[in-house]
Design a protein around this motif. Structure first.
Motif, PDB file in Angstrom:
ATOM      1  N   ASP A 133     -40.514  20.047  20.711  1.00 22.97           N
ATOM      2  CA  ASP A 133     -39.131  20.218  20.267  1.00 22.97           C
ATOM      3  C   ASP A 133     -38.957  19.848  18.794  1.00 22.97           C
ATOM      4  OD1 ASP A 133     -39.134  18.231  22.869  1.00 22.97           O
ATOM      5  OD2 ASP A 133     -38.723  17.204  20.983  1.00 22.97           O
ATOM      6  N   HIS A 166     -42.434  31.096  23.350  1.00 22.71           N
ATOM      7  CA  HIS A 166     -42.533  29.747  23.933  1.00 22.71           C
ATOM      8  C   HIS A 166     -42.007  28.680  22.976  1.00 22.71           C
ATOM      9  CE1 HIS A 166     -45.864  31.148  26.904  1.00 22.71           C
ATOM     10  NE2 HIS A 166     -44.654  31.508  27.276  1.00 22.71           N
ATOM     11  N   TYR A 167     -42.291  28.855  21.679  1.00 24.26           N
ATOM     12  CA  TYR A 167     -41.739  27.921  20.686  1.00 24.26           C
ATOM     13  C   TYR A 167     -40.219  27.952  20.745  1.00 24.26           C
ATOM     14  CZ  TYR A 167     -45.945  26.618  18.009  1.00 24.26           C
ATOM     15  OH  TYR A 167     -47.146  26.076  17.598  1.00 24.26           O
ATOM     16  N   LYS A 168     -39.675  29.160  20.715  1.00 24.79           N
ATOM     17  CA  LYS A 168     -38.218  29.320  20.712  1.00 24.79           C
ATOM     18  C   LYS A 168     -37.601  28.673  21.953  1.00 24.79           C
ATOM     19  CE  LYS A 168     -34.975  32.722  21.952  1.00 24.79           C
ATOM     20  NZ  LYS A 168     -34.453  34.075  22.112  1.00 24.79           N
ATOM     21  N   GLN A 169     -38.284  28.824  23.100  1.00 25.40           N
ATOM     22  CA  GLN A 169     -37.751  28.313  24.368  1.00 25.40           C
ATOM     23  C   GLN A 169     -37.984  26.812  24.556  1.00 25.40           C
ATOM     24  OE1 GLN A 169     -39.998  30.962  26.870  1.00 25.40           O
ATOM     25  NE2 GLN A 169     -38.318  32.415  27.102  1.00 25.40           N
ATOM     26  N   GLY A 170     -38.699  26.199  23.632  1.00 21.84           N
ATOM     27  CA  GLY A 170     -38.959  24.766  23.752  1.00 21.84           C
ATOM     28  C   GLY A 170     -40.147  24.441  24.630  1.00 21.84           C
ATOM     29  N   TYR A 185     -37.947  21.359  16.314  1.00 21.09           N
ATOM     30  CA  TYR A 185     -37.157  22.385  15.625  1.00 21.09           C
ATOM     31  C   TYR A 185     -36.754  21.874  14.248  1.00 21.09           C
ATOM     32  CZ  TYR A 185     -36.726  24.510  20.244  1.00 21.09           C
ATOM     33  OH  TYR A 185     -36.995  25.089  21.457  1.00 21.09           O
ATOM     34  N   GLY A 223     -33.108  26.026  17.443  1.00 15.86           N
ATOM     35  CA  GLY A 223     -33.000  25.043  18.518  1.00 15.86           C
ATOM     36  C   GLY A 223     -33.332  25.695  19.844  1.00 15.86           C
ATOM     37  N   LYS A 224     -33.473  24.866  20.880  1.00 17.93           N
ATOM     38  CA  LYS A 224     -33.915  25.340  22.192  1.00 17.93           C
ATOM     39  C   LYS A 224     -33.073  26.514  22.694  1.00 17.93           C
ATOM     40  CE  LYS A 224     -34.868  23.473  26.823  1.00 17.93           C
ATOM     41  NZ  LYS A 224     -36.156  24.116  27.064  1.00 17.93           N
ATOM     42  N   ASP A 225     -33.753  27.654  22.926  1.00 20.15           N
ATOM     43  CA  ASP A 225     -33.144  28.867  23.479  1.00 20.15           C
ATOM     44  C   ASP A 225     -32.060  29.495  22.605  1.00 20.15           C
ATOM     45  OD1 ASP A 225     -34.639  29.504  25.702  1.00 20.15           O
ATOM     46  OD2 ASP A 225     -33.610  28.026  26.959  1.00 20.15           O
ATOM     47  N   GLU A 226     -31.894  28.985  21.385  1.00 14.81           N
ATOM     48  CA  GLU A 226     -30.950  29.648  20.479  1.00 14.81           C
ATOM     49  C   GLU A 226     -31.610  30.899  19.900  1.00 14.81           C
ATOM     50  OE1 GLU A 226     -29.183  27.092  17.446  1.00 14.81           O
ATOM     51  OE2 GLU A 226     -29.419  25.403  18.821  1.00 14.81           O
TER      52      GLU A 226
END
Ligand SMILES: [Zn+2]
Ligand SMILES: [Zn+2]
Length: 362
Positions: free
Chosen positions: A55, A47-51, A57, A12-15
């Motif tokens: 989104d 960038h994917y990880k940070q959204g 995910y 998920g975003k920034d996880e």
């Protein structure tokens, strides 16, 4: 039978990313399962990880990879089990208007595997980064995403041609058409910029001017073939590039940052009728303002480089061969090799500018 393997997931975003068991289906028609040997850590994965990309995910990260084809689905003839391949994220279709006009590197309808890989725990469908997802022991791709190369090249070196290194070398060779005697400036000396420098050097540029705000990166750029370096924190890069090119500007300026201010530098640092190549990737809110009279009056061409305008089937084997012959040292791009469970820390080092490329070796 579908297989269960380990893969690095952005949940998920920034996880923080984590290793999960993923299900890789058997290849369907036109698909291939590839046993991954090495995969580089790229800014795009972060960038994917940070959204920053979408989104959808959970993402299965990793896309700069090389490995061995394990199995192929019906109708696959270009690759076979046992082939050593580099994965690409633009499998060309062969039938869109670009392909039909003989310019497949611009293909407007590239494709990935049809089937989805899933999380073993929940059955949730995974979104593979750039249609690849190679921070995993095995991945499912479209067969056209596999390009067979000489297996004598180490996998950790070969994989980098799948993305950033190809983008940079291609920006110089394919998009910029750099040739013997050209003067070239490269703004931004990360992995892509350094690869553009290596590409310009390979093409026989008479001067290769590296521009960055980080003295460490300029030092690395020299090792890639830069003949001159400009620290744009201390010196106006446009003035410096003009000074180094007889007062005129460079024939080709490659912008590997992707920001309006560095694009303007590239625009004014090129000679009349010169070429600007944008290979750095901007973000949606960025706007460029330039006097239209200057765009007209300075002539030449302003180009964007998609994935180095590469054609994997043409460029990957060629660059691997040049590496094996000692004419293009791709090994310089590998700062460190790491394990699959060290991707999160590699993101930190990349973000801090401490590494050119960390490469996961499986
Ligand atoms: Zn096409
Ligand atoms: Zn990449």
């Amino acid at each position: 039978m579908a297989q269960e393997v380990r893969g690095v997931i952005a949940p998920g975003k920034d996880e923080p990313v984590r290793i999960e068991t993923i299900v890789v289906p058997d290849p369907g028609p036109g698909e291939a399962v590839v046993k991954i040997q090495a995969c580089g850590v790229c800014h795009t994965d972060l960038h994917y990880k940070q959204g920053g990309i979408s989104d959808d995910y959970p993402f299965l990260l990793g896309h700069e990879a090389a490995g061995v084809v394990e199995s192929v689905g019906a109708g696959v003839t270009d690759v076979a089990p046992g082939d050593f391949v580099i994965l690409n994220w633009r499998a060309v279709c062969g039938s869109c208007r670009a392909c039909l006009r003989g310019r497949p590197w611009y293909c407007f309808d590239t494709h990935n595997a049809e089937q989805k890989m899933t999380l073993a725990s929940t059955g949730q469908e995974l979104s593979p980064a750039l249609g690849i997802g190679a921070f995993a022991e095995k991945t499912l791709v479209a067969a056209g995403q596999c390009t067979k190369v000489d297996p004598a090249v180490p996998a950790e070196v070969a994989g980098l041609l799948g993305c950033g290194v190809m983008a940079g070398i291609g920006a110089a060779l394919n998009t910029g058409n750099v040739t013997r005697g050209d003067t070239v400036a490269v703004i931004g000396c990360g992995g892509v910029g350094d690869a553009a420098i290596a590409g310009a050097h390979l093409a026989g540029a008479s001067k290769v001017i590296a521009v960055d705000i980080d003295a460490r990166k300029l030092e690395t750029a020299r090792g890639m073939g830069a003949t001159h370096t400009v620290n744009s924190r201390e010196t106006d890069p446009v003035e410096a590039i003009r000074e180094l090119t007889g007062g005129f500007g460079a024939d080709v300026v490659i912008e590997a940052v992707g920001r309006p201010e560095t694009y303007r530098q590239a625009f004014y640092a090129r000679d009349l009728a010169g070429t600007v190549v944008l290979v750095g990737v901007p973000t949606p809110e960025m706007k460029l303002e330039l006097p239209l009279l200057d765009v007209f009056g300075r002539g030449g061409s302003l180009k964007s480089s998609w994935y180095g305008d590469c054609l994997p089937s043409r460029d990957f084997p060629m660059l691997v061969d040049l590496h094996l012959q000692g004419r293009l040292d791709l090994g310089k791009f590998v700062t460190e090799t790491i394990r699959l469970d060290e991707v999160e820390q590699a993101f930190d080092r990349m973000h801090a500018g401490d590494v050119l490329r960390s490469v996961v070796v499986l």
